[in-house]
Design an enzyme around this catalytic site. Sequence first.
Site, mmCIF file in Angstrom:
data_model
loop_
_atom_site.group_PDB
_atom_site.id
_atom_site.type_symbol
_atom_site.label_atom_id
_atom_site.label_comp_id
_atom_site.label_asym_id
_atom_site.label_seq_id
_atom_site.Cartn_x
_atom_site.Cartn_y
_atom_site.Cartn_z
ATOM 1 N N ASP A 148 15.178 -20.089 12.042
ATOM 2 C CA ASP A 148 15.619 -19.310 11.568
ATOM 3 C C ASP A 148 15.139 -18.462 10.556
ATOM 4 O OD1 ASP A 148 17.187 -19.693 13.833
ATOM 5 O OD2 ASP A 148 18.799 -20.663 12.631
ATOM 6 N N ASP A 179 17.409 -25.996 21.658
ATOM 7 C CA ASP A 179 17.580 -25.869 20.006
ATOM 8 C C ASP A 179 18.355 -26.891 19.455
ATOM 9 O OD1 ASP A 179 18.272 -24.258 18.104
ATOM 10 O OD2 ASP A 179 19.781 -22.971 18.897
ATOM 11 N N GLU A 218 17.778 -31.255 15.764
ATOM 12 C CA GLU A 218 17.312 -32.046 14.498
ATOM 13 C C GLU A 218 17.797 -33.460 14.341
ATOM 14 O OE1 GLU A 218 18.302 -28.931 14.650
ATOM 15 O OE2 GLU A 218 16.206 -28.228 14.602
#
Length: 768
Positions: free
Chosen positions: A472, A401, A404
């Site tokens: 999300d 997770d 980025e």
Amino acid sequence: MPLSTFIYSGYPTGMNLEIAGNVQGFKQQDGILTIKTAEAEARVYIYSPTIIRVSISKNFNPDDPSFAVIRQPLADFDFDESSANIDITTPALKLSIQKSPLRFNFFTAAGSSLSEDDARFGTNWQGERVTCYRRLFEGEQFIGLGEKTGNLDRRSAAYVNWNTDAPNHTPESDPLYKTFPFFIGLHSGLTYGLFLDNTHKSYFDFGASTDEETSWFGADGGDLNYYFFGAQGVAKIIEDYTGLTGRMEMPPLWSLGYQQCRWSYMSADEVLNIAQTFRKKQIPADVMYCDIDYMDDFKIFTWNKKTFPKPKQMLDKLKAMDFRLVTIVDPGIKVEEGYKEYDEGIEQDYFAKYPDGENYTGYVWPGRCHFPDFFRGEVREWWGAAFTALTQPGVEGFWNDMNEPAAWGQNIPWIVKFGDKFMPEVRNAYGMQMARATYDGTRKIMGNKRPFVLTRAAYSGTQRYSAVWTGDNTGTDAHMLLGQRLVNSLGITGMSFIGVDIGGFSGNPTPELMVRWNSLGAYTPMFRNHAIQGSKMREPWEWGKNNEQTIKKDIEQRYKLLPYLYSSFYQSTQTGLPVSRTLAIEHSFDGNVFDERFQNEFMFGDAMLVAPVESTKLTEDVYLPRGSWYRLSSDKFYEGEQIVNVQAPLTDLPVFVKAGGIIPMQSVVQSTNEKGDGILQVHVWNGREANSFIYYEDDGVSYDYEQGIYYKRVISFNPIEKSLSLSSVEGSSKSRFMQLKFVLHGFDGVKLQEEIIENKSGEIEVKL
Ligand code: MIG
């Protein structure tokens, strides 16, 4: 004013516009045709008769390897020079390079124009920013770019690639988490693809704001380095693109089962409790997740001593129930002396840095964090080896997770260095490099077992290492439909193993939406229920008795389809064709496919068409393309190329099977570890045309298939000879199915349904 350079003097900061200019000379050496102008240099490479690479730069970096591409160009090739052009011709393609000014124009071998530079502007620079303006053809449509919102047809839309933590994104937000700078153009009955292999922030404009005059793409820096795909047919272009950037490997079979996740199950007891409830209620499931709260203070590779005191014991208990566990890992390493990963990272100098050598610090869940520099091989090795803290107790899946990378405030300073590059140059590949480190490392330490890796951020080629999910989303119908478009679009860019948070990450879905979304999840490559912290519990039994039954039925349907699904994944490993396929792949020039009413529809494998329907609608208009079709739930027959209005109760998502479709199924099992009744049911739907299906099995857990230990055969239906047949088995593995049964649909008067035969490995043929 010289043609090659001019300064637009009206611009207050004096921004330079530099254009590529006229060809001054060229040479061919080592498989590269190098073309020089006063301002720039272009290099042309051929990768195959249908793949040509063009790279244009003011200043080539001598050592700039690609993260995405795993193939080498061919040795030298022929070209013809005339006074106006340099022409390169392959059996499939012609690249005509105009000399004055420099332009790159692509044609089919027969001479039809596929894609051309804009005659006026071509390629140019404004500072380091490079842009390529292209001719926009009449009626030209565009698909691709992976995880992008908006319509299937990207004509008149514009996009930016800049991997972003995008909580609360809307169905219009851009950019999201991933970068796939690859699109396919469709016009005049022709297809082409273009992959801009550049990890800087990049831009694609498909005629959004150019008065229909041009389309354009470019990047904030780096080379204008693109691969042009000239194969005719979208499926062939995807095959070429994944040939160039790699294909996924066989996933562990268990990862195709139902996955139950939540932010977070807060203790080992809770994890075990949920798993037990699935078994007690006989709702099939394979995977439980631990989100960030399993850790001690969010320190990666640790366990919370109070709430997860005996990880091995928990994992043993899960294993005894045929469950696997996936745990989350974030890149941020907590700044805390005495914490192993922090100490080692400092000692070995493994973290991303400011140019003066100071480690970059950003805030994420653990507080102040440093970030591993995944661009360096030794850092990836170190990261990979650290997973023993998770694999030793028995974790088999690793959820990457926040890569980025995310930090509170989002703007990691541009001056931070990753490898020998600054953040803006390679940000878009950070998540991919983390997934690579995770995959390579866990594969190494898990012996012969297949790890399951799931990543949020990605760049082209990530399919080699990891599955992805779309981040999300929100619990609304619009997000459910958006999610399907994202899945369909990611499939065009080589990502086959994809999931969305079923039910929506944020917010609380209505029970109707939860049921509907779950039924769609059964037809999503990765089938995972996930929710944000503080939301209502989401497990299948949280929605009332009736809904629980529907949800259970849909999960059971998923398990029945596993033989078909596993073979569909095998197909992805061989051809790059995704499991969930936009109808635009096969019906690229059928306008209805792009109609906003039908653009979410998709093929699930070769044989099934799925029409997502909002939870508030109980009937729906569905477009059935060329061919003829049967409703899966009723065997009702429909001719294709028409819009049909069908019943769509929450208990019956509109799913259709193509006439001639072959779908191998199994009995309901509670997990992929269970053998079931040992009968492979080969379902066939009658049709006018012959059809075949490549059936594939292996042990589902190891890499033995690389040694030829698999089981593969072709199942064929021939309506003219009125026969069903299985070729003899290829590969040295046995099938998990001892017996075989043909189940016929739409064959009036033919009765084979009850006949159960031995699944022998030689050729099998039955007459209808
Ligand atoms: O700041 O780990 O997208 O799936 O549950 C949020 C907690 C961090 C974002 C992921 C989501 C996950 C959550 N994470």
